[in-house]
Design a protein around this motif. Structure first.
Motif, PDB file in Angstrom:
ATOM      1  N   VAL A  35       0.840  -1.192   0.000  1.00  0.00           N
ATOM      2  CA  VAL A  35       0.000   0.000   0.000  1.00  0.00           C
ATOM      3  C   VAL A  35       0.878   1.247   0.000  1.00  0.00           C
ATOM      4  N   ALA A  36       0.432   2.283  -0.697  1.00  0.00           N
ATOM      5  CA  ALA A  36       1.215   3.520  -0.811  1.00  0.00           C
ATOM      6  C   ALA A  36       0.901   4.466   0.337  1.00  0.00           C
ATOM      7  N   GLY A  37       1.817   5.378   0.577  1.00  0.00           N
ATOM      8  CA  GLY A  37       1.639   6.403   1.585  1.00  0.00           C
ATOM      9  C   GLY A  37       2.042   7.761   1.047  1.00  0.00           C
TER      10      GLY A  37
ATOM     11  N   PRO B 295      -1.498   3.745   6.695  1.00  0.00           N
ATOM     12  CA  PRO B 295      -0.172   4.244   6.325  1.00  0.00           C
ATOM     13  C   PRO B 295      -0.152   5.769   6.402  1.00  0.00           C
ATOM     14  N   ARG B 296       1.040   6.334   6.298  1.00  0.00           N
ATOM     15  CA  ARG B 296       1.147   7.786   6.358  1.00  0.00           C
ATOM     16  C   ARG B 296       0.297   8.434   5.264  1.00  0.00           C
ATOM     17  N   GLY B 297      -0.531   9.384   5.670  1.00  0.00           N
ATOM     18  CA  GLY B 297      -1.397  10.087   4.736  1.00  0.00           C
ATOM     19  C   GLY B 297      -1.519  11.537   5.146  1.00  0.00           C
ATOM     20  N   LEU B 298      -2.098  12.360   4.271  1.00  0.00           N
ATOM     21  CA  LEU B 298      -2.160  13.798   4.490  1.00  0.00           C
ATOM     22  C   LEU B 298      -3.593  14.245   4.753  1.00  0.00           C
ATOM     23  N   TRP B 299      -3.732  15.119   5.759  1.00  0.00           N
ATOM     24  CA  TRP B 299      -5.033  15.644   6.163  1.00  0.00           C
ATOM     25  C   TRP B 299      -4.953  17.160   6.301  1.00  0.00           C
ATOM     26  N   VAL B 300      -6.012  17.841   5.900  1.00  0.00           N
ATOM     27  CA  VAL B 300      -6.145  19.274   6.175  1.00  0.00           C
ATOM     28  C   VAL B 300      -6.804  19.411   7.543  1.00  0.00           C
ATOM     29  N   VAL B 301      -6.099  20.061   8.462  1.00  0.00           N
ATOM     30  CA  VAL B 301      -6.563  20.152   9.859  1.00  0.00           C
ATOM     31  C   VAL B 301      -6.776  21.624  10.214  1.00  0.00           C
ATOM     32  N   PRO B 302      -8.018  22.066  10.427  1.00  0.00           N
ATOM     33  CA  PRO B 302      -8.251  23.438  10.878  1.00  0.00           C
ATOM     34  C   PRO B 302      -7.761  23.603  12.319  1.00  0.00           C
ATOM     35  N   ILE B 303      -7.092  24.727  12.579  1.00  0.00           N
ATOM     36  CA  ILE B 303      -6.607  25.002  13.931  1.00  0.00           C
ATOM     37  C   ILE B 303      -7.619  25.826  14.714  1.00  0.00           C
TER      38      ILE B 303
ATOM     39  N   GLY C 197     -11.598  27.148  15.099  1.00  0.00           N
ATOM     40  CA  GLY C 197     -12.940  26.763  14.708  1.00  0.00           C
ATOM     41  C   GLY C 197     -13.196  25.293  14.971  1.00  0.00           C
ATOM     42  N   ALA C 198     -14.395  24.853  14.633  1.00  0.00           N
ATOM     43  CA  ALA C 198     -14.831  23.503  14.987  1.00  0.00           C
ATOM     44  C   ALA C 198     -14.853  22.542  13.817  1.00  0.00           C
ATOM     45  N   ALA C 199     -14.358  22.943  12.637  1.00  0.00           N
ATOM     46  CA  ALA C 199     -14.378  22.055  11.477  1.00  0.00           C
ATOM     47  C   ALA C 199     -13.483  20.838  11.717  1.00  0.00           C
ATOM     48  N   ALA C 200     -13.896  19.696  11.185  1.00  0.00           N
ATOM     49  CA  ALA C 200     -13.149  18.453  11.367  1.00  0.00           C
ATOM     50  C   ALA C 200     -12.077  18.314  10.295  1.00  0.00           C
ATOM     51  N   PRO C 201     -10.985  17.598  10.596  1.00  0.00           N
ATOM     52  CA  PRO C 201      -9.957  17.342   9.579  1.00  0.00           C
ATOM     53  C   PRO C 201     -10.532  16.559   8.407  1.00  0.00           C
ATOM     54  N   VAL C 202     -10.013  16.834   7.219  1.00  0.00           N
ATOM     55  CA  VAL C 202     -10.439  16.109   6.018  1.00  0.00           C
ATOM     56  C   VAL C 202      -9.197  15.645   5.273  1.00  0.00           C
ATOM     57  N   PRO C 203      -9.242  14.485   4.623  1.00  0.00           N
ATOM     58  CA  PRO C 203      -8.063  14.015   3.887  1.00  0.00           C
ATOM     59  C   PRO C 203      -7.794  14.867   2.658  1.00  0.00           C
ATOM     60  N   VAL C 204      -6.508  15.034   2.335  1.00  0.00           N
ATOM     61  CA  VAL C 204      -6.132  15.699   1.091  1.00  0.00           C
ATOM     62  C   VAL C 204      -6.654  14.855  -0.066  1.00  0.00           C
ATOM     63  N   PRO C 205      -7.352  15.460  -1.034  1.00  0.00           N
ATOM     64  CA  PRO C 205      -7.995  14.649  -2.091  1.00  0.00           C
ATOM     65  C   PRO C 205      -7.057  13.715  -2.834  1.00  0.00           C
ATOM     66  N   SER C 206      -5.797  14.102  -2.988  1.00  0.00           N
ATOM     67  CA  SER C 206      -4.873  13.272  -3.774  1.00  0.00           C
ATOM     68  C   SER C 206      -4.224  12.163  -2.962  1.00  0.00           C
ATOM     69  N   ALA C 207      -4.582  12.027  -1.684  1.00  0.00           N
ATOM     70  CA  ALA C 207      -3.923  11.039  -0.837  1.00  0.00           C
ATOM     71  C   ALA C 207      -4.171   9.623  -1.352  1.00  0.00           C
ATOM     72  N   PRO C 208      -3.171   8.730  -1.257  1.00  0.00           N
ATOM     73  CA  PRO C 208      -3.362   7.333  -1.685  1.00  0.00           C
ATOM     74  C   PRO C 208      -4.433   6.644  -0.843  1.00  0.00           C
ATOM     75  N   ARG C 209      -5.014   5.605  -1.416  1.00  0.00           N
ATOM     76  CA  ARG C 209      -6.061   4.867  -0.705  1.00  0.00           C
ATOM     77  C   ARG C 209      -5.478   4.099   0.474  1.00  0.00           C
ATOM     78  N   ARG C 210      -6.322   3.782   1.432  1.00  0.00           N
ATOM     79  CA  ARG C 210      -5.915   2.992   2.590  1.00  0.00           C
ATOM     80  C   ARG C 210      -6.142   1.506   2.316  1.00  0.00           C
ATOM     81  N   PRO C 211      -5.438   0.627   3.045  1.00  0.00           N
ATOM     82  CA  PRO C 211      -5.659  -0.812   2.842  1.00  0.00           C
ATOM     83  C   PRO C 211      -6.995  -1.254   3.433  1.00  0.00           C
ATOM     84  N   ASP C 212      -7.407  -2.442   3.062  1.00  0.00           N
ATOM     85  CA  ASP C 212      -8.653  -3.017   3.576  1.00  0.00           C
ATOM     86  C   ASP C 212      -8.508  -3.231   5.085  1.00  0.00           C
ATOM     87  N   PRO C 213      -9.317  -2.558   5.909  1.00  0.00           N
ATOM     88  CA  PRO C 213      -9.179  -2.717   7.366  1.00  0.00           C
ATOM     89  C   PRO C 213      -9.454  -4.131   7.850  1.00  0.00           C
TER      90      PRO C 213
END
Length: 623
Positions: free
Chosen positions: A34-36, A340-348, A350-366
């Motif tokens: 799996v990619a990271g 695996p290591r992935g990228l998230w946009v995290v607001p510092i 306000g109350a918005a939740a972190p969201v994954p960067v759209p281009s991030a690689p997929r995660r493995p089957d949990p």
């Protein structure tokens, strides 16, 4: 009666992945393959992110818009990228490249559209460039070790060609440059005793940021100049009772002529280490704390260290991050046991939740993975020990078990992504990843508890760990394996030679076999930095021999697989080759796996899959 070891014939040891069941091989291929994505760098405008990803098979440089557009690859097809930093005007990206897996990195630059690629420093194959930062649109400051000796100089690189030394004298790793360019903050010193110095560029004078007897004076790093230019901040090991002597933040006034004043502790916790920090324009500090191996992201007020807010993170560990120019958000590198290591946009704010960067690689089957649990136990001398226990689904009671030792030895097992551990679990093994004494994350006293002759204590923790697993009915005697990377590989060889009946099989990856030849063969700057950890290669030569597995290989009886990247100059590949040759001459059971083009860390995804399959097959055969 069997003859002496020198007369034994080595058995056929091949443990082919084909011996694993097909579903297990498919699971391992997905887990290890799996990619990271990691090392994020936000553009000055905050609309794009540069990062390193191995989705192509080796780590490469990509840039992607945060609004969901397609990523672009900026590095060459054969360039193994280590890290990246965006210039202040957004016109260039500086990135480090590991040529052919070598630790001797080069400094490259490229424009965001992929044009104007150049190599700026590190062309000499003996030289090593250490990442620094931009001091303006046309200049990048970094540290360069020539490879001829133990030192590294701080160098200002001009993107139009040429560079000049800003500071020399010792192994200097740049951490910050003052806005007026008069002063540089650098980390200096050997392992366990690194400290921040303030360097006057005009005179070359170096001054410790904190006196040796000041709180945090014995070990500090990650120095930054304050926004006002009249102060500096350092992350430092603060005094306290054992296991509460944690890393915190110290603020230090700075005179006009660069003389540090008396430091003031700004942030400290008895239960957590400060992993990283950023000074925000509003006067607050963004702090990343490591508590029980997991990351906590908090905003603190500077005057009293009070918590302004805590930001929830979707994964347990945050190895890296890039803060936006306004300090309102970040792109965080996050990982956990299922991710695996992935990228998230995290607001510092306000109350918005972190969201994954759209281009991030997929995660493995949990469904292929398990979540480890922390397991605590105690050494005979009363020292608290702990580790992370991975148990296959449906397993109850004793099971075939692999004890996996981390590198460093200052590293720390944390609830982060471990493809080898998850691959072993997929093959049916229980895995226990301990933090024996000498590990990081439990205070300075714990980290330095294995220095020099005290290393015998960490050896004893290995036996204690196995005895605990057996007593707790987690593991079965005679069906326990040892595995480790780097220092963990060394610890595995130590255990196999000191207690031949403790482990039924072993696998080492890039481990030292002889501390004397390690010092002779590693990079000069690495050797100089390691004296405080292991001992002096001249004055402590007898002690190093006594602590080296090579001097006791005749006692090894369990099958051992020695794996190594053939481009490794951190722990030279000769460390595994000489151990294998000696074991073969003794008639002892061993095999050697050399991974072409790999360095100290295996980064090629095909090689990661191969290594994970070989490790699982080895233990499947011998346990």
């Amino acid at each position: 009666m069997a003859g002496p070891m020198t007369q034994r014939r080595p058995p056929a040891l091949s443990a082919s992945p084909e011996l694993l069941a097909a579903p297990v091989r498919r699971a391992i291929a997905e887990i290890a393959g799996v990619a990271g994505a990691w090392c994020p760098a936000l553009s000055p405008e905050g609309d794009r992110v540069a990062y390193v990803t191995d989705r192509s098979g080796i780590p490469r440089l990509e840039v992607a818009p945060l609004d969901g557009g397609a990523p672009e690859v900026l590095s060459g097809p054969a360039e193994e990228v280590v890290s990246v930093a965006w210039s202040p005007d957004g016109g260039l990206l500086a990135y480090l490249v590991s040529p052919g897996g070598s630790i001797c990195a080069e400094l490259h630059v490229v424009r965001p559209d992929g044009s104007d690629h150049r190599v700026l420093a590190g062309e000499d194959p003996r030289a090593t460039v250490f990442a620094g930062g931009w001091t303006g649109p046309g200049h990048y400051v970094c540290s360069i070790a020539s490879g001829d000796g133990p030192d590294a100089d701080i160098v200002l690189v001009d993107i139009d060609g040429g560079h000049r030394a800003l500071a020399v004298g010792g192994f200097l790793s740049v951490t910050s440059v003052s806005a007026d360019g008069r002063f540089v903050l650098a980390r200096r010193g050997p392992r366990g005793y690194r400290h921040i110095v303030v360097i006057d560029v005009a005179t070359g004078v170096q001054r410790r940021a904190l006196g040796r007897d000041a709180p945090g004076g014995i070990a500090s790093e990650d120095g930054r100049f304050g926004p006002d230019g009249r102060s500096l901040y350092v992350r430092a090991s603060l005094p306290g009772a054992p296991f509460t002597d944690r890393a915190g933040l110290v603020a230090i006034p700075l005179s006009d002529d660069g003389v540090p004043g008396e430091g003031r502790v700004v942030l400290s916790r008895p239960d957590a280490d400060l992993d990283g920090y950023a000074l925000r324009a509003d006067g607050t500090v963004l702090a990343v704390w490591s508590r029980d191996g997991a990351a906590e992201l908090l905003v603190h007020a500077v005057p009293d260290g009070s918590v302004v807010r805590q930001i929830a993170l979707p994964d347990a560990v945050m190895p890296g991050w890039s803060l936006s120019a306004d300090g309102a958000s970040m792109v965080a590198e996050l990982t956990g046991p299922l991710a695996p290591r992935g990228l998230w946009v995290v607001p510092i704010d306000g109350a918005a939740a972190p969201v994954p960067v759209p281009s991030a690689p997929r995660r493995p089957d949990p469904a292929l993975l398990v979540t480890p649990v922390r397991y605590d136990y105690t050494a005979p001398d009363g020292l608290p020990l702990s580790g992370w226990l991975y148990t296959p689904r449906g397993v109850r009671g004793p099971n075939r078990t692999v004890v996996s030792f981390h590198g460093g030895p200052e590293g720390q097992e944390r609830p982060s992504w471990s493809p080898v551990a998850q691959s072993l679990v997929a093959a049916g093994f229980t895995v226990f990843a301990p933090n024996v004494r000498g590990s990081g994350g439990f205070g300075r006293a714990f980290t330095t508890a294995d220095d020099g002759p005290a290393r015998e204590g960490s050896f004893a923790d290995v036996r204690t760990t196995v005895e605990e697993l057996v007593a707790a009915r987690i593991a079965t005697p005679g069906r326990i394996g040892a595995h480790g990377w780097s220092y963990g590989g060394y610890l595995t060889l130590v255990a196999l030679t000191r207690w031949p009946d403790l482990f039924a099989a072993g696998v080492t990856l890039a481990g030292m076999s002889d501390l004397r030849t390690f010092f002779a063969g590693t990079e000069p700057w690495m050797a100089a930095a390691s004296v405080t950890e292991y001992g002096d290669p001249v004055t402590d030569r007898e002690m190093l021999a006594a602590l080296s597995p090579m001097t006791g290989l005749e006692r090894l009886t369990s099958p051992v697989l020695l794996a190594h990247g053939d481009r490794d100059t951190n722990v030279p590949v000769a460390e595994s080759v000489q151990a294998h040759q000696a074991l073969q001459a003794l008639g002892a059971p061993s095999d050697l796996l050399l991974l072409p083009g790999e360095g100290h860390t295996i980064v090629g995804r095909d090689h990661l899959v191969e290594l994970s399959e070989r490790v699982a097959a080895w233990f499947d055969r011998w346990l």
